[in-house]
Design an enzyme around this catalytic site. Structure first.
Site, PDB file in Angstrom:
ATOM      1  N   HIS A 169     -16.348  -8.296  16.017  1.00 14.12           N
ATOM      2  CA  HIS A 169     -17.265  -9.033  15.153  1.00 14.12           C
ATOM      3  C   HIS A 169     -16.515  -9.810  14.081  1.00 14.12           C
ATOM      4  CE1 HIS A 169     -20.012  -5.374  16.055  1.00 14.12           C
ATOM      5  NE2 HIS A 169     -20.060  -6.257  17.039  1.00 14.12           N
ATOM      6  N   LYS A 199     -13.039  -7.955   3.703  1.00 11.90           N
ATOM      7  CA  LYS A 199     -13.552  -6.594   3.637  1.00 11.90           C
ATOM      8  C   LYS A 199     -12.422  -5.587   3.529  1.00 11.90           C
ATOM      9  CE  LYS A 199     -14.528  -6.844   8.562  1.00 11.90           C
ATOM     10  NZ  LYS A 199     -15.603  -6.723   9.538  1.00 11.90           N
ATOM     11  N   TYR A 256     -17.108   0.203   4.923  1.00 12.31           N
ATOM     12  CA  TYR A 256     -16.738  -1.195   4.733  1.00 12.31           C
ATOM     13  C   TYR A 256     -17.170  -1.617   3.334  1.00 12.31           C
ATOM     14  CZ  TYR A 256     -17.775  -1.026   9.788  1.00 12.31           C
ATOM     15  OH  TYR A 256     -17.875  -0.686  11.113  1.00 12.31           O
ATOM     16  N   ASP A 304     -22.999  -6.221  21.770  1.00 10.32           N
ATOM     17  CA  ASP A 304     -21.571  -6.340  22.060  1.00 10.32           C
ATOM     18  C   ASP A 304     -21.318  -6.584  23.548  1.00 10.32           C
ATOM     19  OD1 ASP A 304     -21.044  -6.057  19.392  1.00 10.32           O
ATOM     20  OD2 ASP A 304     -20.344  -3.987  19.525  1.00 10.32           O
TER      21      ASP A 304
END
Length: 188
Positions: A64, A73, A133, A169
Site C-alpha cells: 500500500h 509514517k 503506525y 490486496d
C-alpha cells in the site's frame, strides 16, 4: 534511541534501547527532538493519526501507498514479529523501484521512519502480530495506491506460506500499471 540509515534513500531505522529489570522492560519508542536533530531542517516529527492492525501468522497486508503528496509514517511492531517490506516509488529518487525488507518485532523494538513515496507491506511471522503506525496527515482514500504483494516485476520474497490476503490486496494492480498510471509520489 539510535537512528540508522538504510539502503533506501531517506528511510530510517530507529533503534530503541530497552531497559530490562525484574519487572520486565521499559523503552522509549520515539523521541521527537532526537529525530528532528537527526533529519535536520525541512522534516519534523509531526504525526496526526495513530493506527494499529492485528494479523495472524502468514497474513500479508500490502503493498500500500499514497499518491499525491504521499504520507510519511513511523511503523513498529508492538507485539509479535513481522517481515516488513518497503518499495521506493518516488521518481527521481536514487533508490526508485528498489525494495528492502526489515524484521520488526517486540524484542528489539526497532521501527521504521518511512518518508512519503513508498509502498509498504508486511507478513505476520508470529501467531499474532500487532503493527502500530503514526501517520503525518489524514487518510484520503482517493489517494490510495496498491500493488499486488506477489507482483512478478517486484519479485518480493515472503518468508512464510501466505495464509490470508484481503480481497482488496488480491485485486491490487501491478507494478507496471502503477508506473503507467501517473499517480506516483514526487520526491520533494
Amino acid at each position: 534511541m539510535r537512528i540508522e540509515s538504510t539502503e533506501l534513500a531517506d528511510v530510517l531505522l530507529l533503534v530503541p534501547e530497552p531497559f530490562h529489570d525484574d519487572r520486565g522492560l521499559f523503552t522509549r519508542t520515539f523521541d521527537a527532538p532526537i529525530f528532528d536533530a537527526y533529519v535536520g531542517a525541512g522534516t519534523s516529527a509531526t504525526f496526526v493519526q495513530d493506527s494499529q492492525s492485528r494479523s495472524a501468522r502468514g497474513v500479508i497486508r500490502g503493498m500500500h501507498g499514497r499518491g499525491g503528496r504521499g504520507e510519511a509514517k513511523l511503523v513498529r511492531c508492538a507485539h509479535g514479529a513481522v517481515h516488513d517490506i518497503l518499495v521506493d516509488i518516488r521518481p527521481g529518487s536514487p533508490t526508485f523501484g528498489r525494495h528492502q525488507a526489515f524484521l520488526l518485532d517486540d524484542t528489539d523494538f526497532r521501527h521504521l521512519y518511512v518518508p512519503a513515496g513508498f509502498l509498504h507491506g508486511f507478513q505476520a511471522l508470529t501467531e499474532t502480530a500487532d503493527i502500530c503506525y503514526r501517520i503525518d496527515r489524514p487518510h484520503d482514500p482517493a489517494e490510495d495506491l496498491a500493488v499486488a504483494y506477489d507482483d512478478p516485476d517486484l519479485a518480493l520474497m515472503w518468508p512464510q506460506e501466505v495464509t490470508v490476503v484481503s480481497p482488496r490486496d488480491r485485486a491490487a494492480g501491478s507494478w507496471r500499471e502503477l508506473l503507467e498510471s501517473g499517480h506516483l509520489t514526487h520526491r520533494s
